[in-house]
Design a protein around this motif. Sequence first.
Motif, PDB file in Angstrom:
ATOM      1  N   UNK A  95      36.878  31.940  33.286  1.00  0.00           N
ATOM      2  CA  UNK A  95      38.037  31.493  32.336  1.00  0.00           C
ATOM      3  C   UNK A  95      37.897  32.412  30.987  1.00  0.00           C
ATOM      4  N   UNK A  96      36.454  32.455  30.311  1.00  0.00           N
ATOM      5  CA  UNK A  96      36.383  33.356  29.323  1.00  0.00           C
ATOM      6  C   UNK A  96      36.019  34.746  29.312  1.00  0.00           C
ATOM      7  N   UNK A  97      35.805  35.067  30.589  1.00  0.00           N
ATOM      8  CA  UNK A  97      35.441  36.573  30.697  1.00  0.00           C
ATOM      9  C   UNK A  97      36.589  37.381  30.435  1.00  0.00           C
ATOM     10  N   UNK A  98      36.304  38.470  29.759  1.00  0.00           N
ATOM     11  CA  UNK A  98      37.208  39.271  29.064  1.00  0.00           C
ATOM     12  C   UNK A  98      38.308  38.715  28.264  1.00  0.00           C
ATOM     13  N   UNK A  99      38.191  37.692  27.658  1.00  0.00           N
ATOM     14  CA  UNK A  99      39.356  36.896  27.027  1.00  0.00           C
ATOM     15  C   UNK A  99      39.371  37.561  25.627  1.00  0.00           C
ATOM     16  N   UNK A 100      40.529  37.905  24.983  1.00  0.00           N
ATOM     17  CA  UNK A 100      40.718  38.241  23.840  1.00  0.00           C
ATOM     18  C   UNK A 100      41.448  37.229  22.722  1.00  0.00           C
ATOM     19  N   UNK A 101      41.396  36.091  23.214  1.00  0.00           N
ATOM     20  CA  UNK A 101      41.761  34.913  22.266  1.00  0.00           C
ATOM     21  C   UNK A 101      40.801  34.613  21.042  1.00  0.00           C
ATOM     22  N   UNK A 102      41.303  34.099  20.391  1.00  0.00           N
ATOM     23  CA  UNK A 102      40.469  33.327  19.144  1.00  0.00           C
ATOM     24  C   UNK A 102      40.416  31.975  18.931  1.00  0.00           C
ATOM     25  N   UNK A 103      38.927  31.635  18.915  1.00  0.00           N
ATOM     26  CA  UNK A 103      38.846  29.965  19.081  1.00  0.00           C
ATOM     27  C   UNK A 103      38.320  29.533  17.711  1.00  0.00           C
ATOM     28  N   UNK A 104      38.566  28.429  17.116  1.00  0.00           N
ATOM     29  CA  UNK A 104      38.137  27.702  16.301  1.00  0.00           C
ATOM     30  C   UNK A 104      37.486  26.366  16.718  1.00  0.00           C
ATOM     31  N   UNK A 105      36.129  26.206  16.603  1.00  0.00           N
ATOM     32  CA  UNK A 105      35.467  24.876  17.251  1.00  0.00           C
ATOM     33  C   UNK A 105      35.153  24.088  15.980  1.00  0.00           C
ATOM     34  N   UNK A 106      35.024  22.738  16.258  1.00  0.00           N
ATOM     35  CA  UNK A 106      34.730  21.872  15.349  1.00  0.00           C
ATOM     36  C   UNK A 106      33.506  20.748  16.160  1.00  0.00           C
ATOM     37  N   UNK A 107      32.613  20.728  15.659  1.00  0.00           N
ATOM     38  CA  UNK A 107      31.926  19.667  16.286  1.00  0.00           C
ATOM     39  C   UNK A 107      31.337  18.749  15.355  1.00  0.00           C
ATOM     40  N   UNK A 108      31.754  17.286  15.600  1.00  0.00           N
ATOM     41  CA  UNK A 108      31.363  16.029  14.922  1.00  0.00           C
ATOM     42  C   UNK A 108      30.595  15.082  15.616  1.00  0.00           C
ATOM     43  N   UNK A 109      29.006  15.468  15.809  1.00  0.00           N
ATOM     44  CA  UNK A 109      28.353  14.671  16.211  1.00  0.00           C
ATOM     45  C   UNK A 109      28.257  13.120  15.949  1.00  0.00           C
ATOM     46  N   UNK A 110      28.383  12.907  14.394  1.00  0.00           N
ATOM     47  CA  UNK A 110      28.527  11.463  14.178  1.00  0.00           C
ATOM     48  C   UNK A 110      29.642  10.838  14.555  1.00  0.00           C
ATOM     49  N   UNK A 111      30.831  11.470  14.940  1.00  0.00           N
ATOM     50  CA  UNK A 111      32.034  10.640  15.668  1.00  0.00           C
ATOM     51  C   UNK A 111      31.996  10.736  17.260  1.00  0.00           C
ATOM     52  N   UNK A 112      31.024  11.772  17.613  1.00  0.00           N
ATOM     53  CA  UNK A 112      30.755  11.935  19.113  1.00  0.00           C
ATOM     54  C   UNK A 112      31.908  12.960  19.670  1.00  0.00           C
ATOM     55  N   UNK A 113      32.129  13.709  19.003  1.00  0.00           N
ATOM     56  CA  UNK A 113      33.300  14.689  19.858  1.00  0.00           C
ATOM     57  C   UNK A 113      33.006  16.110  19.328  1.00  0.00           C
ATOM     58  N   UNK A 114      33.706  17.105  20.363  1.00  0.00           N
ATOM     59  CA  UNK A 114      34.045  18.586  19.943  1.00  0.00           C
ATOM     60  C   UNK A 114      35.288  19.020  20.098  1.00  0.00           C
ATOM     61  N   UNK A 115      35.972  19.495  19.162  1.00  0.00           N
ATOM     62  CA  UNK A 115      37.281  20.136  19.605  1.00  0.00           C
ATOM     63  C   UNK A 115      37.235  21.650  19.338  1.00  0.00           C
ATOM     64  N   UNK A 116      38.241  22.353  20.158  1.00  0.00           N
ATOM     65  CA  UNK A 116      38.572  23.702  19.940  1.00  0.00           C
ATOM     66  C   UNK A 116      40.015  24.069  19.908  1.00  0.00           C
ATOM     67  N   UNK A 117      40.446  24.826  19.121  1.00  0.00           N
ATOM     68  CA  UNK A 117      41.851  25.349  19.111  1.00  0.00           C
ATOM     69  C   UNK A 117      41.680  26.697  19.310  1.00  0.00           C
ATOM     70  N   UNK A 118      42.757  27.245  20.173  1.00  0.00           N
ATOM     71  CA  UNK A 118      42.788  28.479  20.707  1.00  0.00           C
ATOM     72  C   UNK A 118      44.094  29.371  20.433  1.00  0.00           C
ATOM     73  N   UNK A 119      44.216  30.536  19.816  1.00  0.00           N
ATOM     74  CA  UNK A 119      45.261  31.160  19.668  1.00  0.00           C
ATOM     75  C   UNK A 119      45.120  32.508  20.093  1.00  0.00           C
ATOM     76  N   UNK A 120      46.216  33.362  20.180  1.00  0.00           N
ATOM     77  CA  UNK A 120      46.270  34.465  20.818  1.00  0.00           C
ATOM     78  C   UNK A 120      45.800  35.636  19.936  1.00  0.00           C
ATOM     79  N   UNK A 121      45.913  35.323  18.429  1.00  0.00           N
ATOM     80  CA  UNK A 121      45.658  36.267  17.609  1.00  0.00           C
ATOM     81  C   UNK A 121      45.061  35.778  16.489  1.00  0.00           C
TER      82      UNK A 121
END
Length: 187
Positions: free
Chosen positions: A161-187
Amino acid sequence: MLYLNDDICSFSLDEALPLLPAWRRKQALGLRRELDRRLCAAAYLLLCRGLRAEYGMEEPPEFAYAEGGKPSLKGRSDIHFSLSHCPAAALCAIANEPIGADIERIRPYNAELARRVLNAAELRLVEASPMPEVELTRLWTMKESLLKLTGEGIRRDLKTTLCGCRAFFSTTVNTARGYVFTVCTGK
């Protein structure tokens, strides 16, 4: 913009249901588990909140669906969104360009799952991490957010899935609340 509700335990389904259009209320109530009903309603209400704040839209949005199942707003091709939820939270990302978002609860590391969904380089990265459960979740949310961006969904080999990917990712890790989220855009 991102809208997040990570206090699902306090979210009142009884108060939310009258705020939903009939089709979304039916969808939420059709889910078997109470938690899933709350998450379905919470995610939709986050979208409503965001559309009201960013675009002045007061009417409840209606969805159209692309061939792969990706939702969009009927009559508003200029607005893009992505909804996601996990047992810990509901998330909505809204943008003027295609966007994908995924949120996952951090679970104990599962080596079998990691071998099934990660390529060799990703697996080495996870296994070398002091918190492999967080690193696996981070990579998973990256993969799923990209597949939501493209509208593919989980229909292909996740190892590539991520091989050769040209998208941009922004990831937030919240270990206190027990989750991770990522937002992906094309630029």
